[in-house]
Write a protein that holds these residues in place. Structure first.
Motif, PDB file in Angstrom:
ATOM      1  N   PRO A 217      13.909  59.735  15.039  1.00  0.00           N
ATOM      2  CA  PRO A 217      14.580  60.482  16.098  1.00  0.00           C
ATOM      3  C   PRO A 217      16.092  60.326  16.144  1.00  0.00           C
ATOM      4  O   PRO A 217      16.787  61.199  16.668  1.00  0.00           O
ATOM      5  CB  PRO A 217      13.943  59.911  17.376  1.00  0.00           C
ATOM      6  N   GLU A 218      16.635  59.232  15.625  1.00  0.00           N
ATOM      7  CA  GLU A 218      18.064  58.979  15.710  1.00  0.00           C
ATOM      8  C   GLU A 218      18.652  58.695  14.333  1.00  0.00           C
ATOM      9  O   GLU A 218      17.950  58.241  13.426  1.00  0.00           O
ATOM     10  CB  GLU A 218      18.347  57.780  16.634  1.00  0.00           C
ATOM     11  N   ALA A 219      19.960  58.923  14.206  1.00  0.00           N
ATOM     12  CA  ALA A 219      20.650  58.625  12.948  1.00  0.00           C
ATOM     13  C   ALA A 219      20.866  57.129  12.775  1.00  0.00           C
ATOM     14  O   ALA A 219      21.015  56.635  11.650  1.00  0.00           O
ATOM     15  CB  ALA A 219      21.995  59.342  12.901  1.00  0.00           C
ATOM     16  N   PHE A 220      20.886  56.385  13.893  1.00  0.00           N
ATOM     17  CA  PHE A 220      21.059  54.944  13.860  1.00  0.00           C
ATOM     18  C   PHE A 220      20.019  54.304  14.770  1.00  0.00           C
ATOM     19  O   PHE A 220      19.780  54.789  15.878  1.00  0.00           O
ATOM     20  CB  PHE A 220      22.462  54.540  14.336  1.00  0.00           C
ATOM     21  N   ASP A 221      19.416  53.211  14.316  1.00  0.00           N
ATOM     22  CA  ASP A 221      18.476  52.457  15.142  1.00  0.00           C
ATOM     23  C   ASP A 221      19.214  51.339  15.858  1.00  0.00           C
ATOM     24  O   ASP A 221      20.067  50.659  15.271  1.00  0.00           O
ATOM     25  CB  ASP A 221      17.363  51.841  14.283  1.00  0.00           C
ATOM     26  N   ASP A 222      18.881  51.127  17.115  1.00  0.00           N
ATOM     27  CA  ASP A 222      19.456  50.021  17.868  1.00  0.00           C
ATOM     28  C   ASP A 222      18.683  48.734  17.589  1.00  0.00           C
ATOM     29  O   ASP A 222      17.447  48.729  17.654  1.00  0.00           O
ATOM     30  CB  ASP A 222      19.410  50.305  19.371  1.00  0.00           C
ATOM     31  N   PRO A 223      19.371  47.632  17.279  1.00  0.00           N
ATOM     32  CA  PRO A 223      18.688  46.355  17.125  1.00  0.00           C
ATOM     33  C   PRO A 223      18.298  45.803  18.491  1.00  0.00           C
ATOM     34  O   PRO A 223      18.871  46.185  19.520  1.00  0.00           O
ATOM     35  CB  PRO A 223      19.748  45.463  16.464  1.00  0.00           C
ATOM     36  N   LEU A 224      17.301  44.936  18.504  1.00  0.00           N
ATOM     37  CA  LEU A 224      16.910  44.263  19.738  1.00  0.00           C
ATOM     38  C   LEU A 224      17.207  42.773  19.630  1.00  0.00           C
ATOM     39  O   LEU A 224      16.898  42.144  18.613  1.00  0.00           O
ATOM     40  CB  LEU A 224      15.415  44.448  20.019  1.00  0.00           C
ATOM     41  N   PRO A 225      17.784  42.174  20.670  1.00  0.00           N
ATOM     42  CA  PRO A 225      17.986  40.734  20.656  1.00  0.00           C
ATOM     43  C   PRO A 225      16.672  40.000  20.854  1.00  0.00           C
ATOM     44  O   PRO A 225      15.684  40.573  21.321  1.00  0.00           O
ATOM     45  CB  PRO A 225      18.945  40.496  21.827  1.00  0.00           C
ATOM     46  N   LYS A 226      16.691  38.736  20.514  1.00  0.00           N
ATOM     47  CA  LYS A 226      15.476  37.923  20.533  1.00  0.00           C
ATOM     48  C   LYS A 226      14.779  37.925  21.890  1.00  0.00           C
ATOM     49  O   LYS A 226      13.550  38.069  21.956  1.00  0.00           O
ATOM     50  CB  LYS A 226      15.844  36.491  20.138  1.00  0.00           C
ATOM     51  N   ASP A 227      15.547  37.778  22.974  1.00  0.00           N
ATOM     52  CA  ASP A 227      14.898  37.655  24.271  1.00  0.00           C
ATOM     53  C   ASP A 227      14.145  38.918  24.659  1.00  0.00           C
ATOM     54  O   ASP A 227      13.067  38.855  25.260  1.00  0.00           O
ATOM     55  CB  ASP A 227      15.913  37.256  25.350  1.00  0.00           C
ATOM     56  N   GLU A 228      14.674  40.092  24.304  1.00  0.00           N
ATOM     57  CA  GLU A 228      13.976  41.336  24.624  1.00  0.00           C
ATOM     58  C   GLU A 228      12.712  41.493  23.795  1.00  0.00           C
ATOM     59  O   GLU A 228      11.696  42.010  24.273  1.00  0.00           O
ATOM     60  CB  GLU A 228      14.900  42.531  24.415  1.00  0.00           C
ATOM     61  N   VAL A 229      12.762  41.048  22.545  1.00  0.00           N
ATOM     62  CA  VAL A 229      11.562  41.103  21.701  1.00  0.00           C
ATOM     63  C   VAL A 229      10.492  40.173  22.253  1.00  0.00           C
ATOM     64  O   VAL A 229       9.306  40.514  22.291  1.00  0.00           O
ATOM     65  CB  VAL A 229      11.909  40.743  20.243  1.00  0.00           C
ATOM     66  N   LEU A 230      10.911  38.969  22.693  1.00  0.00           N
ATOM     67  CA  LEU A 230       9.954  38.030  23.273  1.00  0.00           C
ATOM     68  C   LEU A 230       9.276  38.632  24.489  1.00  0.00           C
ATOM     69  O   LEU A 230       8.058  38.539  24.647  1.00  0.00           O
ATOM     70  CB  LEU A 230      10.665  36.730  23.689  1.00  0.00           C
ATOM     71  N   ASP A 231      10.057  39.241  25.360  1.00  0.00           N
ATOM     72  CA  ASP A 231       9.494  39.853  26.559  1.00  0.00           C
ATOM     73  C   ASP A 231       8.517  40.971  26.199  1.00  0.00           C
ATOM     74  O   ASP A 231       7.479  41.137  26.839  1.00  0.00           O
ATOM     75  CB  ASP A 231      10.617  40.414  27.445  1.00  0.00           C
ATOM     76  N   ALA A 232       8.860  41.740  25.172  1.00  0.00           N
ATOM     77  CA  ALA A 232       8.030  42.870  24.794  1.00  0.00           C
ATOM     78  C   ALA A 232       6.716  42.434  24.175  1.00  0.00           C
ATOM     79  O   ALA A 232       5.636  42.934  24.530  1.00  0.00           O
ATOM     80  CB  ALA A 232       8.787  43.774  23.829  1.00  0.00           C
ATOM     81  N   ALA A 233       6.787  41.500  23.236  1.00  0.00           N
ATOM     82  CA  ALA A 233       5.602  41.121  22.475  1.00  0.00           C
ATOM     83  C   ALA A 233       4.695  40.152  23.204  1.00  0.00           C
ATOM     84  O   ALA A 233       3.497  40.073  22.909  1.00  0.00           O
ATOM     85  CB  ALA A 233       6.022  40.525  21.128  1.00  0.00           C
ATOM     86  N   SER A 234       5.222  39.429  24.179  1.00  0.00           N
ATOM     87  CA  SER A 234       4.457  38.353  24.811  1.00  0.00           C
ATOM     88  C   SER A 234       3.242  38.841  25.582  1.00  0.00           C
ATOM     89  O   SER A 234       2.311  38.078  25.836  1.00  0.00           O
ATOM     90  CB  SER A 234       5.356  37.528  25.729  1.00  0.00           C
ATOM     91  N   GLN A 235       3.238  40.128  25.953  1.00  0.00           N
ATOM     92  CA  GLN A 235       2.100  40.621  26.739  1.00  0.00           C
ATOM     93  C   GLN A 235       0.799  40.600  25.938  1.00  0.00           C
ATOM     94  O   GLN A 235      -0.281  40.690  26.521  1.00  0.00           O
ATOM     95  CB  GLN A 235       2.375  42.032  27.231  1.00  0.00           C
ATOM     96  N   PHE A 236       0.885  40.504  24.615  1.00  0.00           N
ATOM     97  CA  PHE A 236      -0.322  40.480  23.801  1.00  0.00           C
ATOM     98  C   PHE A 236      -0.751  39.061  23.417  1.00  0.00           C
ATOM     99  O   PHE A 236      -1.742  38.886  22.707  1.00  0.00           O
ATOM    100  CB  PHE A 236      -0.095  41.274  22.506  1.00  0.00           C
ATOM    101  N   ILE A 237       0.019  38.057  23.829  1.00  0.00           N
ATOM    102  CA  ILE A 237      -0.283  36.681  23.451  1.00  0.00           C
ATOM    103  C   ILE A 237      -0.924  35.958  24.627  1.00  0.00           C
ATOM    104  O   ILE A 237      -0.378  35.924  25.736  1.00  0.00           O
ATOM    105  CB  ILE A 237       0.965  35.953  22.967  1.00  0.00           C
ATOM    106  N   VAL A 238      -2.088  35.387  24.400  1.00  0.00           N
ATOM    107  CA  VAL A 238      -2.852  34.738  25.446  1.00  0.00           C
ATOM    108  C   VAL A 238      -2.330  33.328  25.652  1.00  0.00           C
ATOM    109  O   VAL A 238      -2.144  32.564  24.711  1.00  0.00           O
ATOM    110  CB  VAL A 238      -4.354  34.694  25.069  1.00  0.00           C
ATOM    111  N   THR A 239      -2.066  32.980  26.905  1.00  0.00           N
ATOM    112  CA  THR A 239      -1.647  31.626  27.249  1.00  0.00           C
ATOM    113  C   THR A 239      -2.833  30.882  27.842  1.00  0.00           C
ATOM    114  O   THR A 239      -3.782  31.477  28.351  1.00  0.00           O
ATOM    115  CB  THR A 239      -0.504  31.643  28.266  1.00  0.00           C
ATOM    116  N   GLU A 240      -2.757  29.570  27.766  1.00  0.00           N
ATOM    117  CA  GLU A 240      -3.848  28.737  28.317  1.00  0.00           C
ATOM    118  C   GLU A 240      -3.817  28.775  29.832  1.00  0.00           C
ATOM    119  O   GLU A 240      -2.782  28.842  30.446  1.00  0.00           O
ATOM    120  CB  GLU A 240      -3.671  27.292  27.824  1.00  0.00           C
TER     121      GLU A 240
END
Length: 240
Positions: A217-240
């Protein structure tokens, strides 16, 4: 009438995908949270500027977000664990006929005939990335992070939700690699990192097209910083 119905369906599919992307990037509460993912990715954080109260300063920088190259590699490894598990479980739960649901009827038959095999190839790529990153971490004297426990819910059981979630996962993975690459200190790690990044971008384009969106969709992709990736992906990781 038939054209109007197709347009309505495609509009609805696009809206569903966009909503899925917003919910994914916002993260979720409950039993799936950031603690396990944060531990897997290490404790390094994005550094603020010297004067944190200076509102005119950049809000965040992606430099120095990681303790060292091993931390970056484990960051990438955990994302690859997530993607590999996602595709593996989806293919375990849905056979070719189940995956080719009415949601994909708008696609030409020759495309539909290839979808299951293409998704299988993507799964194999993600598993190969896991193996490669594990080997590199070991070769550098590091300790590969253990694979977390994942819970994808109905996203690995419902074909439409699977395609929507796959697009979001791939988009996030591409942005994560782009965000982490500038922090790599060992220049010999850059070529393989960029090679994985480009393959993940191909995955993203493919699954976005399946969901009725343009793959680039875009000519340039925006990078994501680590903290935003953690927030995004963490919903699929089960915690004790």
């Amino acid at each position: 009438m038939h054209d109007d119905q197709n347009e309505d369906r495609e509009s609805k599919q696009s809206a569903e995908t966009n909503d899925s992307r917003r919910r994914f990037l916002a993260g979720s509460a409950g039993t799936i949270g950031a603690l396990t993912l944060g531990g897997a990715f290490g404790t390094g954080s994005v550094l603020a500027t010297d004067d944190e109260s200076d509102e005119s300063a950049p809000q965040e920088t992606m430099d120095h977000a990681f303790e060292d190259d091993i931390a970056i590699l484990n960051y990438a490894l955990t994302l690859e664990y997530l993607e590999a598990a996602f595709y593996r479980r989806a293919l375990e739960n849905m056979d070719q006929d189940e995956l080719l649901c009415d949601y994909l009827d708008k696609l030409p038959e020759w495309v539909r005939e290839r979808i299951y095999d293409e998704i299988t190839v993507i799964r194999d790529h993600e598993e190969t990335h896991v193996e490669y990153l594990t080997e590199v971490i070991n070769d550098l004297g590091g300790e590969p992070v253990e694979e977390p426990e994942f819970d994808f819910g109905s996203a690995v059981e419902d074909p439409a939700e699977f395609i929507q979630t796959a697009a979001v996962l791939e988009d996030t993975g591409v942005a994560a690699y782009a965000g982490a690459a500038p922090s790599i200190e060992d220049e010999s790690l850059l070529p393989p990192a960029l090679s994985i990044h480009s393959v993940e971008a191909r995955h993203a384009s493919f699954v976005r097209e399946l969901g009725g969106e343009i793959g680039f969709p875009e000519a340039f992709d925006d990078p994501l910083p680590k903290d935003e990736v953690l927030d995004a992906a963490s919903q699929f990781i089960v915690t004790e």
